[in-house]
Write a protein that holds these residues in place. Structure first.
Motif, PDB file in Angstrom:
ATOM      1  N   ASP A  98      49.699  40.266  30.341  1.00  0.00           N
ATOM      2  CA  ASP A  98      50.193  39.620  31.561  1.00  0.00           C
ATOM      3  C   ASP A  98      49.125  39.551  32.647  1.00  0.00           C
ATOM      4  O   ASP A  98      48.109  40.236  32.596  1.00  0.00           O
ATOM      5  CB  ASP A  98      51.409  40.378  32.097  1.00  0.00           C
ATOM      6  N   VAL A  99      49.419  38.733  33.643  1.00  0.00           N
ATOM      7  CA  VAL A  99      48.563  38.613  34.825  1.00  0.00           C
ATOM      8  C   VAL A  99      49.425  38.822  36.066  1.00  0.00           C
ATOM      9  O   VAL A  99      50.526  38.280  36.148  1.00  0.00           O
ATOM     10  CB  VAL A  99      47.891  37.224  34.906  1.00  0.00           C
ATOM     11  N   ILE A 100      48.919  39.602  37.005  1.00  0.00           N
ATOM     12  CA  ILE A 100      49.560  39.693  38.310  1.00  0.00           C
ATOM     13  C   ILE A 100      48.591  39.139  39.350  1.00  0.00           C
ATOM     14  O   ILE A 100      47.402  39.478  39.342  1.00  0.00           O
ATOM     15  CB  ILE A 100      49.978  41.131  38.680  1.00  0.00           C
ATOM     16  N   ILE A 101      49.075  38.266  40.201  1.00  0.00           N
ATOM     17  CA  ILE A 101      48.274  37.702  41.284  1.00  0.00           C
ATOM     18  C   ILE A 101      48.786  38.309  42.581  1.00  0.00           C
ATOM     19  O   ILE A 101      49.914  38.030  43.012  1.00  0.00           O
ATOM     20  CB  ILE A 101      48.392  36.166  41.337  1.00  0.00           C
ATOM     21  N   GLY A 102      47.973  39.167  43.192  1.00  0.00           N
ATOM     22  CA  GLY A 102      48.349  39.815  44.442  1.00  0.00           C
ATOM     23  C   GLY A 102      47.625  39.168  45.611  1.00  0.00           C
ATOM     24  O   GLY A 102      46.405  38.983  45.558  1.00  0.00           O
ATOM     25  N   ILE A 103      48.380  38.809  46.645  1.00  0.00           N
ATOM     26  CA  ILE A 103      47.812  38.124  47.816  1.00  0.00           C
ATOM     27  C   ILE A 103      48.037  38.987  49.047  1.00  0.00           C
ATOM     28  O   ILE A 103      49.174  39.340  49.368  1.00  0.00           O
ATOM     29  CB  ILE A 103      48.474  36.747  48.029  1.00  0.00           C
ATOM     30  N   ILE A 157      43.790  37.815  45.622  1.00  0.00           N
ATOM     31  CA  ILE A 157      43.407  36.775  46.583  1.00  0.00           C
ATOM     32  C   ILE A 157      43.420  37.441  47.940  1.00  0.00           C
ATOM     33  O   ILE A 157      44.480  37.771  48.477  1.00  0.00           O
ATOM     34  CB  ILE A 157      44.365  35.568  46.537  1.00  0.00           C
ATOM     35  N   THR A 158      42.240  37.666  48.488  1.00  0.00           N
ATOM     36  CA  THR A 158      42.112  38.457  49.702  1.00  0.00           C
ATOM     37  C   THR A 158      40.868  38.012  50.460  1.00  0.00           C
ATOM     38  O   THR A 158      40.282  36.977  50.142  1.00  0.00           O
ATOM     39  CB  THR A 158      42.084  39.966  49.355  1.00  0.00           C
ATOM     40  N   SER A 170      38.351  44.715  51.024  1.00  0.00           N
ATOM     41  CA  SER A 170      39.812  44.762  50.966  1.00  0.00           C
ATOM     42  C   SER A 170      40.247  45.842  49.986  1.00  0.00           C
ATOM     43  O   SER A 170      39.626  46.047  48.935  1.00  0.00           O
ATOM     44  CB  SER A 170      40.353  43.408  50.511  1.00  0.00           C
ATOM     45  N   PRO A 171      41.355  46.549  50.264  1.00  0.00           N
ATOM     46  CA  PRO A 171      41.857  47.565  49.321  1.00  0.00           C
ATOM     47  C   PRO A 171      42.321  46.962  48.001  1.00  0.00           C
ATOM     48  O   PRO A 171      42.506  47.686  47.019  1.00  0.00           O
ATOM     49  CB  PRO A 171      43.018  48.203  50.086  1.00  0.00           C
ATOM     50  N   LEU A 172      42.498  45.658  47.944  1.00  0.00           N
ATOM     51  CA  LEU A 172      42.880  45.001  46.704  1.00  0.00           C
ATOM     52  C   LEU A 172      41.696  44.856  45.750  1.00  0.00           C
ATOM     53  O   LEU A 172      41.876  44.851  44.527  1.00  0.00           O
ATOM     54  CB  LEU A 172      43.462  43.605  46.976  1.00  0.00           C
ATOM     55  N   ALA A 173      40.489  44.735  46.305  1.00  0.00           N
ATOM     56  CA  ALA A 173      39.307  44.441  45.495  1.00  0.00           C
ATOM     57  C   ALA A 173      39.002  45.488  44.424  1.00  0.00           C
ATOM     58  O   ALA A 173      38.718  45.124  43.274  1.00  0.00           O
ATOM     59  CB  ALA A 173      38.098  44.225  46.407  1.00  0.00           C
ATOM     60  N   PRO A 174      39.028  46.802  44.742  1.00  0.00           N
ATOM     61  CA  PRO A 174      38.718  47.799  43.715  1.00  0.00           C
ATOM     62  C   PRO A 174      39.745  47.838  42.576  1.00  0.00           C
ATOM     63  O   PRO A 174      39.437  48.303  41.485  1.00  0.00           O
ATOM     64  CB  PRO A 174      38.727  49.129  44.491  1.00  0.00           C
ATOM     65  N   ILE A 175      40.940  47.361  42.835  1.00  0.00           N
ATOM     66  CA  ILE A 175      42.007  47.374  41.835  1.00  0.00           C
ATOM     67  C   ILE A 175      41.878  46.191  40.890  1.00  0.00           C
ATOM     68  O   ILE A 175      42.174  46.289  39.700  1.00  0.00           O
ATOM     69  CB  ILE A 175      43.385  47.329  42.514  1.00  0.00           C
ATOM     70  N   ALA A 176      41.422  45.060  41.418  1.00  0.00           N
ATOM     71  CA  ALA A 176      41.443  43.794  40.689  1.00  0.00           C
ATOM     72  C   ALA A 176      40.368  43.713  39.608  1.00  0.00           C
ATOM     73  O   ALA A 176      39.280  44.257  39.748  1.00  0.00           O
ATOM     74  CB  ALA A 176      41.279  42.637  41.663  1.00  0.00           C
ATOM     75  N   THR A 177      40.712  43.018  38.538  1.00  0.00           N
ATOM     76  CA  THR A 177      39.715  42.672  37.532  1.00  0.00           C
ATOM     77  C   THR A 177      39.003  41.391  37.932  1.00  0.00           C
ATOM     78  O   THR A 177      37.945  41.073  37.403  1.00  0.00           O
ATOM     79  CB  THR A 177      40.380  42.486  36.156  1.00  0.00           C
TER      80      THR A 177
END
Length: 287
Positions: free
Chosen positions: A183-188, A214-215, A220-227
Motif C-alpha cells: 500500500d501507499v499512504i500520502i500524508g499532507i 507532501i510537505t 518537516s517532521p514528515l520527511a524522516p518518516i517518508a520513503t
C-alpha cells in the motif's frame, strides 16, 4: 552549521563587532520578525548598513544572507502562534496593496517550488501510487482541502482509494488497520504540522507501506518518516495558510498519474458520460 541558530548567535556574541551585536540582539529578541526581513530592512531596523547585515551572516558561517534567513525561517516554522502570525503578516504587508502583495508572494512560492522540485522523487511517487494495492490519503486542518482535492480525482482514476477521515486519532488508526507493504499512504501537512498525520505515517511505515509526504521541506517532521518526500513552499507567517504552491504540486501529481493511467481514465469518463446522459444528471438551461 548548528540547527539552533539562536544558540549559535548567543554563543558568539562576545566576538561580534558593535554593529553585529545590534543585529544579534534584535534577532534574539524578535526572531519571528527578523526571519522575514530583507537584509536592507533588517539593517535599517537596527541602524546598521545592509553590508553589515550580510557580513554578519557570513560571520555565522552562512553562504550569504538568504541562507541565514532560511535557517531562521526553518527554526520557527512550527513555533509561531496564531497571534505571532498575524503580527508578522501585518508587518510584512504594511501599507502595501494587500491583493498585489499576497498574489505576488504566492507566485514567488510557486517559482521556488518549481526550482527546487526533485524530479526523481516525483517520478518515484508516481510509480509507487500507480502500482499500489490501496492508496490512503491523509490531511487534517487546512491540509484537508488538499487531501479532499487529491482524493476526488484519485477516485476517478483508481478503485482502491481511501480518504482518511481524521475526526479523531482513534478513527485514523481504525481506517489504517489493514495497511501493509503493498500500500501507499500520502500524508499532507504544513506548518503548524499535524501530530496526527505524523503518527499515522509512522504507523503505516512500521507496517511496510510506501510513505509519500507532501510537505514544505526536509526539516518537516514528515520527511524522516517518508520513503519519498515532495516539497512545496508554504507561507508559515500568515495566520491563513497559503496552499497555492502545494495545490499546484498536487495538481501536477494528478496529471502525471492521469497520463500513466490514460486508458483506464478514458474508460471511466466514457462510463460517466453514459450515466450522465441516461439519468439526465445535468439540468438543461431554461428557455
Amino acid at each position: 552549521m548548528p540547527k539552533d541558530i539562536l544558540s549559535h548567535i548567543q554563543s558568539g556574541m562576545s566576538g561580534f563587532s558593535k554593529g553585529q551585536k545590534l543585529i544579534a540582539r534584535y534577532i534574539l529578541d524578535s526572531y519571528d520578525k527578523a526571519a522575514f526581513m530583507t537584509a536592507s530592512r533588517l539593517g535599517k531596523t537596527v541602524h546598521v548598513s545592509e553590508s553589515t547585515v550580510v557580513r554578519f551572516a557570513s560571520e555565522l558561517g552562512y553562504d550569504g544572507y538568504p541562507a541565514m534567513q532560511k535557517a531562521l525561517q526553518e527554526m520557527i516554522r512550527s513555533k509561531l502562534t496564531s497571534i505571532q502570525r498575524i503580527k508578522v503578516t501585518n508587518d510584512r504587508i504594511g501599507d502595501h496593496d494587500i491583493l498585489s502583495t499576497v498574489m505576488q508572494a504566492d507566485m514567488e512560492k510557486i517559482r521556488l517550488t518549481l526550482e527546487e522540485a526533485d524530479r526523481e522523487k516525483f517520478a518515484q511517487a508516481v510509480d509507487a501510487i500507480v502500482n499500489a494495492r490501496r492508496i490512503y490519503i491523509l490531511g487534517v486542518r487546512s491540509a484537508s482541502a488538499l487531501a479532499n482535492f487529491l482524493g476526488f480525482y484519485f477516485n476517478l482514476i483508481f478503485e482502491n482509494v481511501l480518504l482518511i477521515q481524521a475526526a479523531s486519532a482513534s478513527e485514523v488508526f481504525e481506517q489504517l488497520l489493514r495497511v501493509g507493504p503493498e500500500d501507499v499512504i500520502i500524508g499532507i501537512s504544513f506548518p503548524r504540522y499535524s501530530k496526527r498525520t505524523v503518527k499515522a505515517m509512522e504507523f503505516a511505515r512500521d507496517r511496510g507501506a510506501h510513505v509519500v509526504a507532501i510537505t514544505d521541506g526536509e526539516t518537516s517532521p514528515l520527511a524522516p518518516i517518508a520513503t519519498c518526500t515532495l516539497t512545496a513552499k508554504s507561507d508559515m507567517a500568515s495566520f491563513v495558510d497559503s496552499l497555492v504552491a502545494p495545490l499546484s504540486l498536487v495538481n501536477a501529481l494528478i496529471v502525471a498519474i492521469g497520463r500513466r493511467m490514460n486508458n483506464d481514465l478514458s474508460d471511466t469518463f466514457r462510463a460517466l458520460e453514459q450515466i450522465w446522459d441516461e439519468y439526465d444528471v445535468y439540468e438543461k438551461a431554461e428557455e
